[in-house]
Design a protein around this motif. Structure first.
Motif, PDB file in Angstrom:
ATOM      1  N   UNK A  20      -2.524   0.246 -17.273  1.00  0.00           N
ATOM      2  CA  UNK A  20      -2.379  -0.930 -16.411  1.00  0.00           C
ATOM      3  C   UNK A  20      -1.686  -0.578 -15.107  1.00  0.00           C
ATOM      4  N   UNK A  21      -0.734   0.356 -15.138  1.00  0.00           N
ATOM      5  CA  UNK A  21      -0.035   0.758 -13.917  1.00  0.00           C
ATOM      6  C   UNK A  21      -1.003   1.314 -12.885  1.00  0.00           C
ATOM      7  N   UNK A  22      -2.036   1.994 -13.335  1.00  0.00           N
ATOM      8  CA  UNK A  22      -2.978   2.622 -12.418  1.00  0.00           C
ATOM      9  C   UNK A  22      -4.209   1.768 -12.165  1.00  0.00           C
ATOM     10  N   UNK A  23      -4.244   0.575 -12.755  1.00  0.00           N
ATOM     11  CA  UNK A  23      -5.313  -0.363 -12.472  1.00  0.00           C
ATOM     12  C   UNK A  23      -6.612  -0.004 -13.159  1.00  0.00           C
ATOM     13  N   UNK A  24      -7.618  -0.861 -13.009  1.00  0.00           N
ATOM     14  CA  UNK A  24      -8.902  -0.626 -13.678  1.00  0.00           C
ATOM     15  C   UNK A  24      -9.643   0.554 -13.056  1.00  0.00           C
ATOM     16  N   UNK A  25     -10.596   1.059 -13.804  1.00  0.00           N
ATOM     17  CA  UNK A  25     -11.431   2.163 -13.325  1.00  0.00           C
ATOM     18  C   UNK A  25     -12.901   1.742 -13.416  1.00  0.00           C
ATOM     19  N   UNK A  67      15.543   8.276  -0.818  1.00  0.00           N
ATOM     20  CA  UNK A  67      15.800   6.830  -0.768  1.00  0.00           C
ATOM     21  C   UNK A  67      16.210   6.329   0.604  1.00  0.00           C
ATOM     22  N   UNK A  68      16.660   7.219   1.480  1.00  0.00           N
ATOM     23  CA  UNK A  68      17.063   6.811   2.828  1.00  0.00           C
ATOM     24  C   UNK A  68      15.894   6.206   3.598  1.00  0.00           C
ATOM     25  N   UNK A  69      14.665   6.554   3.211  1.00  0.00           N
ATOM     26  CA  UNK A  69      13.485   5.974   3.864  1.00  0.00           C
ATOM     27  C   UNK A  69      13.462   4.456   3.735  1.00  0.00           C
ATOM     28  N   UNK A  70      14.106   3.930   2.688  1.00  0.00           N
ATOM     29  CA  UNK A  70      14.048   2.502   2.400  1.00  0.00           C
ATOM     30  C   UNK A  70      15.351   1.792   2.740  1.00  0.00           C
ATOM     31  N   UNK A  71      16.136   2.421   3.569  1.00  0.00           N
ATOM     32  CA  UNK A  71      17.448   1.870   3.935  1.00  0.00           C
ATOM     33  C   UNK A  71      17.350   0.440   4.460  1.00  0.00           C
ATOM     34  N   UNK A  72      16.333   0.163   5.255  1.00  0.00           N
ATOM     35  CA  UNK A  72      16.219  -1.149   5.888  1.00  0.00           C
ATOM     36  C   UNK A  72      15.207  -2.068   5.205  1.00  0.00           C
ATOM     37  N   UNK A  73      14.762  -1.690   4.031  1.00  0.00           N
ATOM     38  CA  UNK A  73      13.848  -2.544   3.267  1.00  0.00           C
ATOM     39  C   UNK A  73      14.664  -3.577   2.480  1.00  0.00           C
ATOM     40  N   UNK A  74      14.038  -4.683   2.072  1.00  0.00           N
ATOM     41  CA  UNK A  74      14.755  -5.662   1.245  1.00  0.00           C
ATOM     42  C   UNK A  74      14.723  -5.325  -0.243  1.00  0.00           C
ATOM     43  N   UNK A  75      13.963  -4.312  -0.617  1.00  0.00           N
ATOM     44  CA  UNK A  75      13.887  -3.865  -2.003  1.00  0.00           C
ATOM     45  C   UNK A  75      13.468  -2.404  -2.008  1.00  0.00           C
ATOM     46  N   UNK A  76      13.700  -1.746  -3.136  1.00  0.00           N
ATOM     47  CA  UNK A  76      13.309  -0.352  -3.260  1.00  0.00           C
ATOM     48  C   UNK A  76      13.080  -0.051  -4.734  1.00  0.00           C
ATOM     49  N   UNK A  77      12.517   1.103  -5.021  1.00  0.00           N
ATOM     50  CA  UNK A  77      12.160   1.448  -6.391  1.00  0.00           C
ATOM     51  C   UNK A  77      12.741   2.810  -6.734  1.00  0.00           C
ATOM     52  N   UNK A  78      13.345   2.883  -7.911  1.00  0.00           N
ATOM     53  CA  UNK A  78      13.957   4.146  -8.342  1.00  0.00           C
ATOM     54  C   UNK A  78      12.982   5.017  -9.125  1.00  0.00           C
ATOM     55  N   UNK A  79      11.880   4.424  -9.574  1.00  0.00           N
ATOM     56  CA  UNK A  79      10.886   5.161 -10.345  1.00  0.00           C
ATOM     57  C   UNK A  79       9.492   4.794  -9.870  1.00  0.00           C
ATOM     58  N   UNK A  80       8.567   5.731 -10.017  1.00  0.00           N
ATOM     59  CA  UNK A  80       7.182   5.469  -9.641  1.00  0.00           C
ATOM     60  C   UNK A  80       6.624   4.283 -10.416  1.00  0.00           C
ATOM     61  N   UNK A  81       6.985   4.142 -11.676  1.00  0.00           N
ATOM     62  CA  UNK A  81       6.456   3.032 -12.477  1.00  0.00           C
ATOM     63  C   UNK A  81       6.856   1.677 -11.894  1.00  0.00           C
ATOM     64  N   UNK A  82       8.055   1.583 -11.327  1.00  0.00           N
ATOM     65  CA  UNK A  82       8.486   0.342 -10.691  1.00  0.00           C
ATOM     66  C   UNK A  82       7.640   0.015  -9.479  1.00  0.00           C
ATOM     67  N   UNK A  83       7.369   1.029  -8.671  1.00  0.00           N
ATOM     68  CA  UNK A  83       6.515   0.824  -7.501  1.00  0.00           C
ATOM     69  C   UNK A  83       5.107   0.414  -7.930  1.00  0.00           C
ATOM     70  N   UNK A  84       4.546   1.068  -8.943  1.00  0.00           N
ATOM     71  CA  UNK A  84       3.191   0.747  -9.389  1.00  0.00           C
ATOM     72  C   UNK A  84       3.115  -0.644 -10.010  1.00  0.00           C
ATOM     73  N   UNK A  85       4.183  -1.073 -10.669  1.00  0.00           N
ATOM     74  CA  UNK A  85       4.227  -2.436 -11.193  1.00  0.00           C
ATOM     75  C   UNK A  85       4.196  -3.441 -10.050  1.00  0.00           C
TER      76      UNK A  85
END
Length: 259
Positions: A20-25, A67-85
Motif C-alpha cells: 500500500x505504501x508504494x501504491x497500486x501497480x 533534516x535541515x532541508x525541512x527547517x522551514x516546512x510545517x511538517x517533516x518525516x523521520x522515516x521513508x514510510x511516513x513520507x509514503x503514507x
C-alpha cells in the motif's frame, strides 16, 4: 427546540502495508486533470508524476539524512514510510492534488537512462479548489547538488504555465485563476524565488501552523492551556499569481525563464 450531537472521532487509521505504501501497480496517479507532458517540460527540465516504486528510494537518499532541508516546512518525516503514507493518503487519494518528480534533462543519469535525466527535486500542487479554480505550488524542494542551477526556476515556471494557461493554448494548461504560494517568514530564499517568478506578496497569515516538536525552534510559543499546549506555532507569508497578472506580463516573464 432539542438537538443532539452524536459525533464520534474517527478511529486512528491502521499503518499501510508495504504494498500500500508504494501504491497500486501500475501506479494510478488518480488526478482529475489532464497531464500535458509538453507543457510540463522545456529543453532543460521536465516534471513527471512521482511514482514511489521509481522515485522513493532515490528521494530518501537525498533527504533522509538531511533534516535541515525541512527547517522551514510545517511538517517533516523521520522515516521513508511516513513520507509514503503522507503521499498515499494525503495526495494520491485526493484526486485534485498531485506530486511531481523534477528531472534535470541536462544531466544524464547512467543508472536510470529511461528517466531522461537526473532526479533533481520534487514539487506538488496542494490544496486545490476546483470550484474556485485555485491551487498552491507546495513542497518545493530542490536537492542540494542542483541548487543554484536552472532547476528551481524551471520547475516553478513549468507549473505556472500548466496551471494558468487555458486548455485552448498551444501549450495547453488547466486554466486556473489563482496559484498560491506559502512560505515561512524566515525563508527568504522561498519568498525571493516566488517573487522572481512573478508572485505578489499578499500578506501574512498569523498562527497558520502548529509545529511538531522536531521543528519547534522555527516557531514561537503558543497558548498555554489549548489543545496544542506546549507546542510552538508559526505564521505564513502568502503570495499569489493570478490569471489577470498572467495575461498582463507574467506569461512573458515566465516564458523568458523557460526559454
Amino acid at each position: 427546540m432539542s438537538y443532539v450531537n452524536n459525533y464520534q472521532p474517527a478511529p486512528p487509521l491502521p499503518p499501510l502495508s508495504e504494498s500500500e505504501l508504494y501504491g497500486p501497480e501500475p501506479y494510478d496517479i488518480n488526478f482529475s486533470y489532464p497531464l500535458h507532458e509538453n507543457t510540463l517540460q522545456n529543453e532543460r527540465t521536465k516534471l513527471v508524476p512521482f511514482v514511489p516504486s521509481a522515485h522513493a528510494e532515490n528521494y530518501w537518499k537525498h533527504v533522509g539524512s538531511n533534516p535541515e532541508l525541512f527547517r522551514y516546512y510545517p511538517y517533516t518525516f523521520s522515516e521513508l514510510s511516513g513520507f509514503l503514507t503522507f503521499l498515499e493518503r494525503r495526495l494520491r487519494q485526493n484526486p485534485h492534488d498531485i506530486f511531481f518528480a523534477v528531472i534535470d534533462k541536462t544531466r544524464p543519469d547512467p543508472t536510470r537512462p529511461d528517466q531522461g535525466g537526473s532526479f533533481a527535486g520534487v514539487v506538488g500542487l496542494f490544496h486545490t479548489n476546483p470550484a474556485n479554480l485555485s491551487t498552491e505550488i507546495a513542497y518545493v524542494l530542490v536537492f542540494p547538488e542542483f541548487r543554484g542551477s536552472h532547476v528551481a526556476k524551471d520547475m516553478i515556471g513549468l507549473l505556472l504555465r500548466y496551471t494558468l494557461e487555458l486548455p485552448s493554448a498551444p501549450l495547453p494548461g488547466i486554466g486556473f485563476r489563482r496559484v498560491h504560494w506559502s512560505a515561512h517568514p524566515k525563508n527568504a530564499a522561498s519568498i525571493g524565488l516566488a517573487q522572481r517568478m512573478g508572485f505578489t506578496k499578499e500578506g501574512t497569515t498569523l498562527w497558520m501552523w502548529v509545529l511538531p516538536d522536531v521543528l519547534k525552534k522555527e516557531g514561537r510559543p503558543g497558548r498555554i492551556g489549548d489543545a496544542a499546549s506546549g507546542k510552538t506555532g508559526r505564521d505564513t507569508v502568502c503570495l499569489s499569481l493570478c490569471w489577470d497578472e498572467w495575461e498582463n506580463g507574467a506569461r512573458e516573464r515566465v516564458q523568458k525563464v523557460l526559454g
